[in-house]
Design a protein around this motif. Structure first.
Motif: not given
Length: 1046
Positions: A300-327
């Motif tokens: 579940d993506w929520a579990d990844l955001l909460s840091g439950c998975q020790k072998c991976c972590h999540v990075l993200q940003h929303t600076i595109h403000h709703g526009d489709w990210v093409r690449q």
């Protein structure tokens, strides 16, 4: 600070044009006719032929024990030391190099001057070469597939050398490396039926052998490529806040456990999962997961955001403000995520990772009207954008205000860009289906391609350039088009216009014979590299797969995929056609010419045999092999050991030993087992042999060994070690085999055991080999163009209890070819060992044991083989004596009249055969035989013309030795020119009395003789008649004269 020598060693090899231990010829341009000439700058310079190892040796000569002291060398000393140190090259070449380095004419040079010249010349050569490199393309080809909807992604799997394509409806297409469509598999989701979702993207996780597929159902599924099932779903990441429409994957080659999966969604989010233990597991198994390891693990993506998975972590940003990210992509050199949208604000965003690796710092580019795609070149540090405003812009990641370059030329919106990284060029593709190639340095369009693309106005395009294979993929909705680059002729000298399949060495004429897939045969002088003649269209357009020479080396046999073997003389006349393939097309792998038979193998489990007593016909049919069928797979190679041992190797790794006189098999050898065969051929085997059936014979039921259908032990070459005549007493190896998986094996055919095996080439599918007459050296070649030379003189000469796995002494390893080595020949010329190799890269090379670069037949400058290689001398007397003994024992394949090299007398052919014989004119003539006639002729008994023994005939030019003329010795003037008075001054008359008179003949004659004792009676009788007739005639003339006076 790096020294100049270290600069040379650290300089990229692609720029230097050097080889790390590999000797190659300088770059040459190809003529329009296909012949090559050295037009490139500096091709004839010695510096372009030197390897990195040679430069290290030269540097050592200039090194001094005192670091503060600089060693300078005059011209004579430099030439002498370089010749001795490098070990190859002439004094004239090193003298020319000295003159070019010593521009100021100081009379001496040092290491700084030499390295400055080397770096400058190589840089100029590289720049000139890059300026002229414009790729040439084959015709646009549409690949047949089963996709019914838009193709979303094309991926190449390095581990299995396969291509994957995926379409919107969820169909995964699997293609071979040759782009042959293999199968199509549906990708489904457990949660939602396939008809309710779309596939949006696909990435390959190379380090863990998995693929990740994104769906419009806001989930990403991970499939295992190594599973026995068909791509089972191992992980399913669900609960994403937006549907991912683009993905990218990166892993650290030096530490594969660190990897990053990045993706962008329709909400304008850029998200990434940083894995820290990817080689162990991508995700941790949840506590509530079932115990079935093959079941899909739901994350579940929520579990990844909460840091439950020790072998991976999540990075993200929303600076595109709703526009489709093409690449989106992650670049390790920048340590940043790059993403783009079609908006004019925050069009391209760079999210830089901070030191903590969990925080991101944002910078963005604002591009008017937005972009469709982008690409990043790490070495140039440039971002190229495909603008909707018809422009291609080049950006520095650290300069946000304006682009550093703008490429104008497209008349429609640019929808794709991709760098050609090796050449520092850029591809761009516009909506009007025009492809352009740009020179980045000069910002100029150097190529424009407008292919016959589909004419539909509304289409979704995918653009992917596979730089490793030179393939450009462009998809139009569900159609996949391919533009394949042609092989770069300017990088390599070509011996043939097409891939070379086989070579032979004619020791009688000292010529190398080569054949290619275009049915062309060329003849080369081994001593100079000069092409003597060329026969075109020997088998029409069919590929020549193998060749052989008869015992006298006066007849050439060529085997082709058209199912025929042709017998030629060296003037281009075809004397016989051997009908091999009953159904027309076969794969002939080897022709073996023996005393009483010609054996042909390659396409079935039986041996095809021809007997010379039928060679008074033009078309010859095969006869029955008495030994029947004993192989379980196709026979690939054959070898003969006098007086009667015959060995055949097959695709499944079995080697069958035969008695050539009785044609019966008696033993089977295999790396995993050995078994004995009965000498009597059963009735079923005879029937199978007659029908050439592929069904198993009755004896196979008694065998409980699994057949190798993958070809992991395939025997590609067999070679008997005839020079080891004492192997019977010592128990050493007398048979060598090689083939699949890169292994070479040594066998004792007397004791029927495998004595030794070693890995000659690792990581390859199959190899080939060849050995010299004395069996001292073994050469092996692999599909990557690598050639290795081994010393086997003392290897495996005695029997041992355990199998030997240690490799023999490796004398040399080099890569003279850029593609698969197709054939090898080890020969002797002038008492020196030479290795001749041919390749699918259209070249034929000759090399030796020294470190000198390989010579290529067809290069602009000819060579003198005796002075070029510093090679060990052979015992030529021993070779000549052995050759003479063998020639006394072996009868020729054809009759005395047929073995003559003089083509003006074709006495072996009847008048009908002469009409059927087809001449080949050198270079330009193309002949076409009527192949339908080969099935008309039936087998008829004929009188045997075999058994006549003749002496070897020699060609007019057979003993011609071409070499440079020696300097004439100084000639002294004769004495009569130096002192003419002594010899030509008139002597006084008084001295004449000093000369004694010669005695009379009667005084010196020791025996009395007359004419009767010296000449024959008939001659004296005729002389007397002539005298009497003359006297009578004179008498009549006098009488007539007196009458007239009266």
């Amino acid at each position: 600070m790096l020294k100049r020598g270290e600069v040379i060693r650290s300089y990229p090899n692609s720029v230097l044009g050097l080889n790390m231990g590999t000797q190659s010829e300088p770059t040459c341009l190809e003529k329009a006719e296909g012949l090559t000439t050295s037009e490139d700058y500096g091709t004839d310079l010695l510096v372009n032929k030197l390897s990195v190892e040679d430069f290290v040796k030269i540097q050592q000569v200039f090194e001094s024990q005192d670091p503060s002291q600089t060693i300078c060398m005059p011209r004579e000393e430099f030439v002498q030391k370089m010749t001795e140190t490098v070990g190859w090259g002439t004094k004239e070449e090193y003298g020319e190099l000295f003159d070019k380095v010593d521009v100021a004419q100081d009379g001496f040079i040092d290491w700084d001057k030499l390295t400055s010249f080397i770096l400058l010349s190589l840089y100029e050569r590289d720049e000139r070469a890059k300026a002229t490199i414009v790729p040439q393309w084959n015709d646009l080809e549409f690949l047949p597939g089963k996709h019914k909807d838009t193709i979303q992604k094309v991926v190449f799997l390095k581990s299995s050398s396969r291509y994957l394509t995926i379409s919107k409806e969820g169909l995964l297409g699997i293609w071979g490396e040759n782009l042959k469509f293999q199968e199509a598999l549906p990708i489904t989701s457990d949660a939602i039926k396939l008809k309710h979702l779309w596939v949006t993207s696909l990435v390959s996780l190379e380090n863990v052998n998995k693929i990740a597929v994104a769906f419009t159902s806001k989930e990403i599924c991970f499939y295992d490529l190594l599973s026995k099932e068909e791509f089972p779903c191992q992980y399913k990441l669900q609960g994403l806040q937006g549907a991912p429409i683009c993905m990218d994957y990166w892993y650290d080659p030096t530490d594969p456990k660190d990897s990053i999966l990045s993706f962008g969604d329709i909400n304008g989010k850029v998200q990434a999962i940083a894995f820290t233990a990817a080689m162990i597991s991508l995700f941790e198994r949840p506590a509530n997961a079932c115990d079935d390891e093959e079941a899909t693990m739901t994350i579940d993506w929520a579990d990844l955001l909460s840091g439950c998975q020790k072998c991976c972590h999540v990075l993200q940003h929303t600076i595109h403000h709703g526009d489709w990210v093409r690449q989106v992509t992650y670049n390790a050199s920048l340590d940043a995520f790059i993403s783009s949208t079609m908006s004019s604000t925050n069009t391209v965003v760079l999210a830089w990772r901070e030191k903590s690796k969990k925080l991101l710092k944002m910078t963005s580019f604002n591009i008017a009207q937005g972009i469709h795609a982008f690409d990043y070149h790490s070495r140039l540090n440039l971002i190229a954008t495909a603008g909707i405003n018809n422009k291609v812009c080049l950006w520095n990641p650290y300069v946000l205000s304006k682009p550093v370059g703008v490429l104008w030329g497209h008349s429609a919106s640019v929808i794709a860009v991709q760098f050609f990284a090796e050449r520092k060029q850029l591809f761009s593709f516009s909506k009007d289906k025009v492809l352009r190639l740009w020179d980045i340095q000069h910002q100029l369009s150097i190529q424009r391609i407008a292919c016959s693309f589909p004419k539909s106005q509304d289409f979704t395009c995918l653009f992917h350039f596979d730089e490793t294979h030179g393939r450009l993929f462009i998809s139009f909705n569900n159609q996949l088009a391919l533009l394949a680059m042609k092989n770069e002729a300017i990088k390599k000298v070509k011996s043939h216009l097409k891939a070379v399949t086989c070579i032979l060495y004619n020791s009688l004429l000292k010529q190398v014979i080569s054949a290619d897939v275009g049915s062309t045969v060329s003849f080369w002088m081994i001593e100079t590299g000069q092409k003597i003649k060329q026969f075109a269209g020997c088998h029409g357009n069919a590929e020549i797969s193998t060749m052989a020479l008869d015992a006298n080396e006066t007849r050439l046999l060529t085997g082709s995929t058209d199912g025929t073997v042709k017998v030629w003389d060296f003037n281009g006349y075809c004397h016989h056609i051997l009908n091999v393939g009953q159904d027309g097309v076969v794969e002939i792998s080897q022709i073996l010419v023996l005393k009483k038979t010609i054996l042909v193998v390659g396409w079935e489990r039986a041996v095809t045999v021809f007997r010379p007593q039928n060679f008074n016909q033009f078309f010859i049919q095969s006869e029955e092999w008495k030994g029947g069928v004993h192989h379980q797979d196709d026979i690939l190679c054959v070898a003969f050991l006098p007086p009667q041992t015959l060995a055949t190797g097959s695709y499944d790794g079995e080697i069958v030993l035969w008695n050539n006189n009785t044609e019966n098999a008696h033993h089977v050898l295999h790396p995993g087992y050995q078994r004995q065969l009965t000498s009597v051929v059963d009735v079923e085997a005879k029937k199978l042999n007659a029908r050439r059936s592929c069904a198993d014979q009755a004896t196979q039921a008694d065998r409980n060994v699994k057949i190798d259908t993958e070809g992991n032990n395939a025997v590609m070459r067999l070679c008997f070690l005839e020079a080891r005549k004492t192997s019977t007493a010592t128990g050493g190896a007398n048979l060598v085999s090689c083939g699949a998986s890169g292994y070479v094996r040594f066998w004792d055919t007397f004791k029927k055991v495998l004595l030794a095996e070693f890995l000659a080439h690792s990581g390859v599918r199959s190899i080939i080999m060849s050995t010299d007459k004395l069996n001292h050296y073994l050469s092996t070649g692999d599909p990557d163009g690598w050639l290795k030379i081994w010393n086997i003189e003392e290897y495996c000469t005695n029997s041992t209890e355990s199998k030997i796995t240690q490799t023999p002494t490796l004398l040399r390893s080099l890569q003279p070819h850029e593609d698969r080595i197709s054939s090898l020949e080890v020969c002797e010329s002038g008492g020196h060992l030479l290795i001749i190799s041919s390749s699918a890269d259209c070249s034929v090379c000759v090399t030796g044991l020294s470190d000198a670069p390989a010579l290529i037949f067809g290069q602009a400058s000819h060579w003198n083989i005796e002075n070029y290689f510093s090679l060990p001398k052979w015992n030529t007397n021993l070779i000549e004596s052995n050759t003479q003994e063998e020639s006394m024992k072996v009868n020729p394949l054809f009759s005395e009249e047929e073995s003559c090299l003089d083509s003006t007398e074709h006495s072996l052919l009847t008048e009908e055969d002469k009409n059927n014989a087809t001449p080949i004119l050198p270079e330009e003539m193309d002949f076409h035989l009527n192949y339908k006639r080969r099935n008309i002729f039936k087998k008829k008994p004929h009188k045997s013309c075999y058994g006549e023994t003749i002496q070897k005939s020699t060609s007019i030019f057979g003993s011609l030795n071409l070499r440079t003329l020696k300097e004439l010795p100084e000639v002294n003037k004769p004495a009569f020119l130096l002192n003419p008075d002594k010899y030509f001054k008139e002597e006084p008359e008084g001295d004449e009395s000093l000369i004694s008179e010669l005695p009379l003949l009667s005084e010196t004659l020791k025996a009395v003789f007359d004419e009767k004792s010296l000449f024959p009676k008939e001659l004296l009788y005729r002389e007397r008649q002539d005298k009497s007739l003359c006297q009578e005639t004179n008498g009549e003339m006098k009488i007539k004269k007196n009458k007239k006076q009266l």
